[in-house]
Enzyme design. Sequence first.
Site, PDB file in Angstrom:
ATOM      1  N   GLY A  57       1.033  -1.197  -0.128  1.00 27.51           N
ATOM      2  CA  GLY A  57       0.138   0.189  -0.095  1.00 27.51           C
ATOM      3  C   GLY A  57       0.944   1.276   0.045  1.00 27.51           C
ATOM      4  O   GLY A  57       1.868   1.128  -0.434  1.00 27.51           O
ATOM      5  N   CYS A  58       0.537   2.303   0.734  1.00 32.19           N
ATOM      6  CA  CYS A  58       1.242   3.579   0.724  1.00 32.19           C
ATOM      7  C   CYS A  58       2.652   3.446   1.387  1.00 32.19           C
ATOM      8  O   CYS A  58       2.616   2.738   2.433  1.00 32.19           O
ATOM      9  CB  CYS A  58       0.372   4.616   1.570  1.00 32.19           C
ATOM     10  SG  CYS A  58       1.189   6.113   1.968  1.00 32.19           S
ATOM     11  N   PHE A  59       3.652   3.802   0.671  1.00 29.13           N
ATOM     12  CA  PHE A  59       4.864   3.600   1.212  1.00 29.13           C
ATOM     13  C   PHE A  59       4.952   4.441   2.596  1.00 29.13           C
ATOM     14  O   PHE A  59       6.172   4.076   3.399  1.00 29.13           O
ATOM     15  CB  PHE A  59       5.992   3.710   0.424  1.00 29.13           C
ATOM     16  CG  PHE A  59       6.052   5.044  -0.508  1.00 29.13           C
ATOM     17  CD1 PHE A  59       5.493   6.228  -0.148  1.00 29.13           C
ATOM     18  CD2 PHE A  59       6.303   5.060  -1.973  1.00 29.13           C
ATOM     19  CE1 PHE A  59       5.570   7.109  -0.887  1.00 29.13           C
ATOM     20  CE2 PHE A  59       6.546   6.097  -2.862  1.00 29.13           C
ATOM     21  CZ  PHE A  59       5.989   7.246  -2.389  1.00 29.13           C
ATOM     22  N   TRP A  60       4.312   5.550   2.857  1.00 28.45           N
ATOM     23  CA  TRP A  60       4.580   6.100   4.018  1.00 28.45           C
ATOM     24  C   TRP A  60       4.271   5.207   5.431  1.00 28.45           C
ATOM     25  O   TRP A  60       5.067   5.231   6.337  1.00 28.45           O
ATOM     26  CB  TRP A  60       3.553   7.417   4.074  1.00 28.45           C
ATOM     27  CG  TRP A  60       3.876   8.331   3.122  1.00 28.45           C
ATOM     28  CD1 TRP A  60       4.805   8.691   2.270  1.00 28.45           C
ATOM     29  CD2 TRP A  60       3.012   9.483   2.804  1.00 28.45           C
ATOM     30  NE1 TRP A  60       4.732   9.506   1.433  1.00 28.45           N
ATOM     31  CE2 TRP A  60       3.553  10.133   1.874  1.00 28.45           C
ATOM     32  CE3 TRP A  60       1.559   9.741   2.940  1.00 28.45           C
ATOM     33  CZ2 TRP A  60       2.951  11.354   1.276  1.00 28.45           C
ATOM     34  CZ3 TRP A  60       1.167  10.834   2.471  1.00 28.45           C
ATOM     35  CH2 TRP A  60       1.622  11.722   1.618  1.00 28.45           C
TER      36      TRP A  60
END
Length: 175
Positions: free
Chosen positions: A9-12
């Site tokens: 998903g979101c790399f953050w």
Amino acid sequence: MEQAIFGGGCFWCTEAVFQNLKGVTKVVSGYMGGHKPNPSYEDICTGDTGHAEIIRIEYNPEEISFEELLLVFFKTHDPTTLNMQGNDVGNQYRSVVFYENQEQKLAAENMIDQLEKDMVYERPIVTEVTPVSIFYSAEDYHQDYYNNNANKAYCVHVIQPKLHKFIREFRDKLK
């Protein structure tokens, strides 16, 4: 040092989790698995480049194993949703393990088989296990995102709950 490359998903979110593990020396957010050379974040967000948002993890295998990293990866995102994580939708948010060698490929496949055998999830795991391709580092403002932006709404409402769950489950593996 060795490396592991995961897209969850979101790399953050994934970056924030793996930065806190013993044995992990570096986490870089980036893009992999697509067809457009040198993609930008804006390119990736269209979903047309084929790239996934990923993290490249450098780790010391004497302190943490690839299998332990895989377990954290699978337990800190939903590997049963195709091309999405939470409200983030598109093939750039797919669940993927990019392997560098046959040992990593086998470890990922075995982990998926074991999680499914143990019925850890109610739905089948859809995580891709695919060979590494060209890594493109994400723009500077994406690196170390949570640590630099902890008070932003996305960090408070999306990343912090994931971190709290991670900390509860993997307390013994924290730096």
